[in-house]
Design a protein around this motif. Structure first.
Motif, PDB file in Angstrom:
ATOM      1  N   ALA A 109       0.990  -1.256   0.051  1.00 39.54           N
ATOM      2  CA  ALA A 109      -0.051  -0.030   0.081  1.00 39.54           C
ATOM      3  C   ALA A 109       0.677   1.143  -0.079  1.00 39.54           C
ATOM      4  N   GLY A 110       1.920   1.251   0.830  1.00 38.80           N
ATOM      5  CA  GLY A 110       2.682   2.451   0.807  1.00 38.80           C
ATOM      6  C   GLY A 110       3.585   2.612  -0.434  1.00 38.80           C
ATOM      7  N   THR A 111       3.819   1.231  -1.285  1.00 39.23           N
ATOM      8  CA  THR A 111       4.281   1.665  -2.733  1.00 39.23           C
ATOM      9  C   THR A 111       3.570   2.258  -3.468  1.00 39.23           C
ATOM     10  N   ARG A 112       2.352   1.893  -3.325  1.00 38.06           N
ATOM     11  CA  ARG A 112       1.257   2.346  -4.254  1.00 38.06           C
ATOM     12  C   ARG A 112       1.098   3.920  -4.036  1.00 38.06           C
ATOM     13  N   ALA A 113       1.364   4.330  -2.881  1.00 34.01           N
ATOM     14  CA  ALA A 113       1.051   5.806  -2.746  1.00 34.01           C
ATOM     15  C   ALA A 113       2.374   6.647  -2.834  1.00 34.01           C
ATOM     16  N   SER A 114       3.430   6.003  -3.214  1.00 34.40           N
ATOM     17  CA  SER A 114       4.549   6.498  -3.506  1.00 34.40           C
ATOM     18  C   SER A 114       5.167   7.006  -4.653  1.00 34.40           C
ATOM     19  N   SER A 115       6.006   7.608  -4.835  1.00 35.41           N
ATOM     20  CA  SER A 115       6.408   8.105  -6.398  1.00 35.41           C
ATOM     21  C   SER A 115       7.910   7.766  -6.550  1.00 35.41           C
ATOM     22  N   GLY A 116       8.849   7.401  -5.793  1.00 35.01           N
ATOM     23  CA  GLY A 116      10.228   7.517  -5.992  1.00 35.01           C
ATOM     24  C   GLY A 116      10.509   6.278  -7.115  1.00 35.01           C
ATOM     25  N   GLU A 117      11.698   6.674  -7.799  1.00 29.94           N
ATOM     26  CA  GLU A 117      12.137   5.515  -8.787  1.00 29.94           C
ATOM     27  C   GLU A 117      12.807   4.232  -7.728  1.00 29.94           C
ATOM     28  N   ILE A 118      13.244   4.497  -6.581  1.00 28.78           N
ATOM     29  CA  ILE A 118      14.120   3.568  -5.888  1.00 28.78           C
ATOM     30  C   ILE A 118      13.222   3.475  -4.575  1.00 28.78           C
ATOM     31  N   LEU A 119      12.603   2.153  -4.366  1.00 24.43           N
ATOM     32  CA  LEU A 119      11.881   1.906  -2.821  1.00 24.43           C
ATOM     33  C   LEU A 119      12.828   1.400  -1.788  1.00 24.43           C
ATOM     34  N   VAL A 120      12.592   2.147  -0.884  1.00 22.15           N
ATOM     35  CA  VAL A 120      13.631   1.610   0.233  1.00 22.15           C
ATOM     36  C   VAL A 120      12.579   1.051   1.501  1.00 22.15           C
ATOM     37  N   PHE A 121      12.725   0.034   1.721  1.00 21.91           N
ATOM     38  CA  PHE A 121      11.614  -0.582   2.986  1.00 21.91           C
ATOM     39  C   PHE A 121      12.469  -0.531   4.251  1.00 21.91           C
ATOM     40  N   CYS A 122      12.032  -0.239   5.550  1.00 25.04           N
ATOM     41  CA  CYS A 122      12.462  -0.497   6.463  1.00 25.04           C
ATOM     42  C   CYS A 122      11.494  -0.597   7.581  1.00 25.04           C
ATOM     43  N   ASP A 123      11.800  -1.024   8.742  1.00 25.24           N
ATOM     44  CA  ASP A 123      10.899  -1.543   9.796  1.00 25.24           C
ATOM     45  C   ASP A 123      10.873  -0.366  10.785  1.00 25.24           C
ATOM     46  N   ALA A 124       9.813  -0.297  11.605  1.00 21.98           N
ATOM     47  CA  ALA A 124       9.427   1.237  12.483  1.00 21.98           C
ATOM     48  C   ALA A 124      10.131   1.053  13.508  1.00 21.98           C
ATOM     49  N   ASP A 125      11.455   0.109  13.782  1.00 25.85           N
ATOM     50  CA  ASP A 125      12.045   0.092  15.039  1.00 25.85           C
ATOM     51  C   ASP A 125      13.580   0.041  14.696  1.00 25.85           C
ATOM     52  N   ILE A 126      13.884   0.606  13.781  1.00 26.56           N
ATOM     53  CA  ILE A 126      15.469   0.493  13.458  1.00 26.56           C
ATOM     54  C   ILE A 126      16.177   1.860  13.635  1.00 26.56           C
ATOM     55  N   ILE A 127      17.250   2.077  14.119  1.00 26.66           N
ATOM     56  CA  ILE A 127      18.072   3.256  14.006  1.00 26.66           C
ATOM     57  C   ILE A 127      19.183   3.353  12.935  1.00 26.66           C
ATOM     58  N   VAL A 128      18.984   4.241  12.079  1.00 22.04           N
ATOM     59  CA  VAL A 128      19.847   4.425  10.778  1.00 22.04           C
ATOM     60  C   VAL A 128      20.833   5.662  10.897  1.00 22.04           C
ATOM     61  N   PRO A 129      21.922   5.500  10.349  1.00 16.52           N
ATOM     62  CA  PRO A 129      22.904   6.505  10.411  1.00 16.52           C
ATOM     63  C   PRO A 129      22.515   7.761   9.210  1.00 16.52           C
ATOM     64  N   PRO A 130      23.153   8.591   9.140  1.00 13.36           N
ATOM     65  CA  PRO A 130      22.715   9.851   8.205  1.00 13.36           C
ATOM     66  C   PRO A 130      22.945   9.408   6.818  1.00 13.36           C
ATOM     67  N   ASN A 131      23.845   8.459   6.540  1.00  7.67           N
ATOM     68  CA  ASN A 131      24.329   8.158   4.883  1.00  7.67           C
ATOM     69  C   ASN A 131      23.663   6.987   4.738  1.00  7.67           C
ATOM     70  N   TRP A 132      22.831   6.527   5.355  1.00  3.67           N
ATOM     71  CA  TRP A 132      21.784   5.119   5.326  1.00  3.67           C
ATOM     72  C   TRP A 132      21.246   5.160   3.687  1.00  3.67           C
ATOM     73  N   LEU A 133      20.334   6.191   3.746  1.00  2.00           N
ATOM     74  CA  LEU A 133      19.499   6.273   2.490  1.00  2.00           C
ATOM     75  C   LEU A 133      20.276   6.677   1.226  1.00  2.00           C
ATOM     76  N   ARG A 134      21.323   7.342   1.491  1.00  2.00           N
ATOM     77  CA  ARG A 134      22.069   7.665   0.028  1.00  2.00           C
ATOM     78  C   ARG A 134      23.025   6.483  -0.336  1.00  2.00           C
ATOM     79  N   ARG A 135      23.464   5.736   0.430  1.00  2.39           N
ATOM     80  CA  ARG A 135      24.142   4.588   0.208  1.00  2.39           C
ATOM     81  C   ARG A 135      23.205   3.413  -0.422  1.00  2.39           C
ATOM     82  N   LEU A 136      22.145   3.477   0.065  1.00  3.47           N
ATOM     83  CA  LEU A 136      21.145   2.283  -0.388  1.00  3.47           C
ATOM     84  C   LEU A 136      20.835   2.533  -1.807  1.00  3.47           C
ATOM     85  N   VAL A 137      20.435   3.986  -1.944  1.00  2.00           N
ATOM     86  CA  VAL A 137      20.078   4.228  -3.337  1.00  2.00           C
ATOM     87  C   VAL A 137      21.030   4.296  -4.466  1.00  2.00           C
ATOM     88  N   ASP A 138      22.181   4.553  -4.187  1.00  2.00           N
ATOM     89  CA  ASP A 138      23.400   4.616  -4.868  1.00  2.00           C
ATOM     90  C   ASP A 138      23.512   3.081  -5.386  1.00  2.00           C
TER      91      ASP A 138
END
Length: 373
Positions: A109-138
């Motif tokens: 459902a979240g994917t259908r409502a989104s618009s990004g070319e890259i989808l990044v799924f994560c859980d609601a109880d994780i702690i991520v570093p500031p470069n997390w999203l950039r590294r995954l997208v790249d």
């Protein structure tokens, strides 16, 4: 971005609708612009962790204009929805709500409502570093790349059961291949086009949805990637009983996954021979347990018990070295209990009727009926 009750968007100025509680708060929408990446987070009864996760996502160094955060409340009974509406009212996230259809349905459902070319799924109880999203997208942007994931950081200042679980999974990730077949959905990135081509998450699966999706992606020939120098913390705190129940469910649905994708069952980069040996040792121990009452034959179940314990030593030693905490000796009995839970779950999967499959069309229809824009 706008908070959306039951996955229906409400335009600014429209008359307020009525939800199950008899009221609905309308929050002003923000134009749905195309972005590079969409972070999709399923949340259920996550009032204690969701704010921290959202804040960490919003502070990513990718650039706020290049990504969006979509959070789907999967029928929470706590204050999760209230927290999401607060973020959505400030235009920081897109918040959706659905009945409790499960994490797979929430991610779809979240994917259908989104618009990004890259989808990044994560859980609601994780702690991520500031470069997390950039590294995954790249990493996920390459045309030949399938799924992209990262690894758990060393467990620090976590409750014992959570810490042992954390370290056991971390060892699998660190010692496993750089291109495993299995990528966990606690952090999973892939191109939208690939996600749609394989059909998204299978809503039949109450657990192991990430394993099943990973196997389908692997069967297309794409090569997945695990970024071992990118670490996150996963604070899925559970009691012993909750953990064992979850392990039983994981085994149940993993067995269903293996049955559906037998070619991926061996060598997926996550499970190993020690898992299968632990299952065999657990079965042998339980089957020979009555011999403990027959004279010297007690040595047979005792030997099986000792073998099962010995199989847990490598991950226990890893956890102690990784954290410097001797309390992780508790991993030996915990992993032995888990092996029994896995055995029970696997057997239940083999003999239980596949009643969930009959519910899939109904659950899909329920999700779609609440996703009309």
């Amino acid at each position: 971005m706008v908070a959306s009750d039951h996955l229906d968007r409400t335009a600014e100025g429209s008359p307020p609708g009525m939800d199950d509680c008899g009221n609905r708060e309308v929050t002003p929408p923000v134009s749905h612009r195309p972005v590079r990446a969409s972070v999709v987070i399923p949340a259920r009864n996550s009032e204690g962790t969701i704010a921290r996760v959202i804040t960490a996502c919003l502070e990513q160094d990718l650039g706020a204009e290049r990504f969006e955060v979509v959070v789907v409340d999967d029928g929470s009974s706590d204050d999760t929805w209230r927290i999401l509406k607060e973020y959505a009212s400030r235009g920081e996230i897109l918040a959706l709500r659905q009945p409790n259809l499960g994490a797979a349905a929430a991610r779809n459902a979240g994917t259908r409502a989104s618009s990004g070319e890259i989808l990044v799924f994560c859980d609601a109880d994780i702690i991520v570093p500031p470069n997390w999203l950039r590294r995954l997208v790249d990493a996920a942007s390459g045309p030949e790349v399938g799924l992209v994931g990262c690894v758990y950081a060393p467990a620090e200042a976590l409750p014992l059961i959570t810490s042992c679980t954390h370290e056991e999974i971390r060892r699998r990730q660190i010692r496993g291949p750089d291109a495993p077949l299995h990528i966990g959905s606690f952090t999973m990135a892939l191109r939208r086009s690939l996600f749609e081509s394989v059909g998204g998450f299978d809503v039949e699966f109450i657990r192991a949805q990430d394993t099943e999706l990973s196997y389908r992606v692997a069967e297309t020939g794409y090569r997945s990637c695990l970024l071992k120098d990118l670490e996150v913390r996963h604070e899925h705190t559970r009691t012993l009983r909750e953990w064992l129940v979850n392990q039983h469910k994981q085994a149940f649905w993993r067995a269903r996954t293996v049955n559906r994708h037998p070619s991926c069952a061996c060598g997926d980069g996550y499970a190993c021979w020690r898992d299968w040996a632990s299952l065999a040792a657990s079965a042998a121990m339980l089957l020979t347990a009555p011999l403990a009452l027959v004279g010297q034959l007690w040595i047979v179940p005792a030997t099986m018990l000792g073998l099962l314990a010995a199989l847990q030593i490598p991950q226990t030693a890893f956890a102690i070295r990784d954290t410097g905490e001797w309390r992780h000796l508790a991993m030996i009995p915990l992993q032995m209990l888990r092996s029994v839970a896995w055995l029970a779950g696997s057997i239940a999967s083999l003999i239980a009727p596949r009643r969930h499959e009959a519910q899939v069309p109904e659950r899909e229809a329920a999700t779609e009926s609440r996703s009309i824009i």
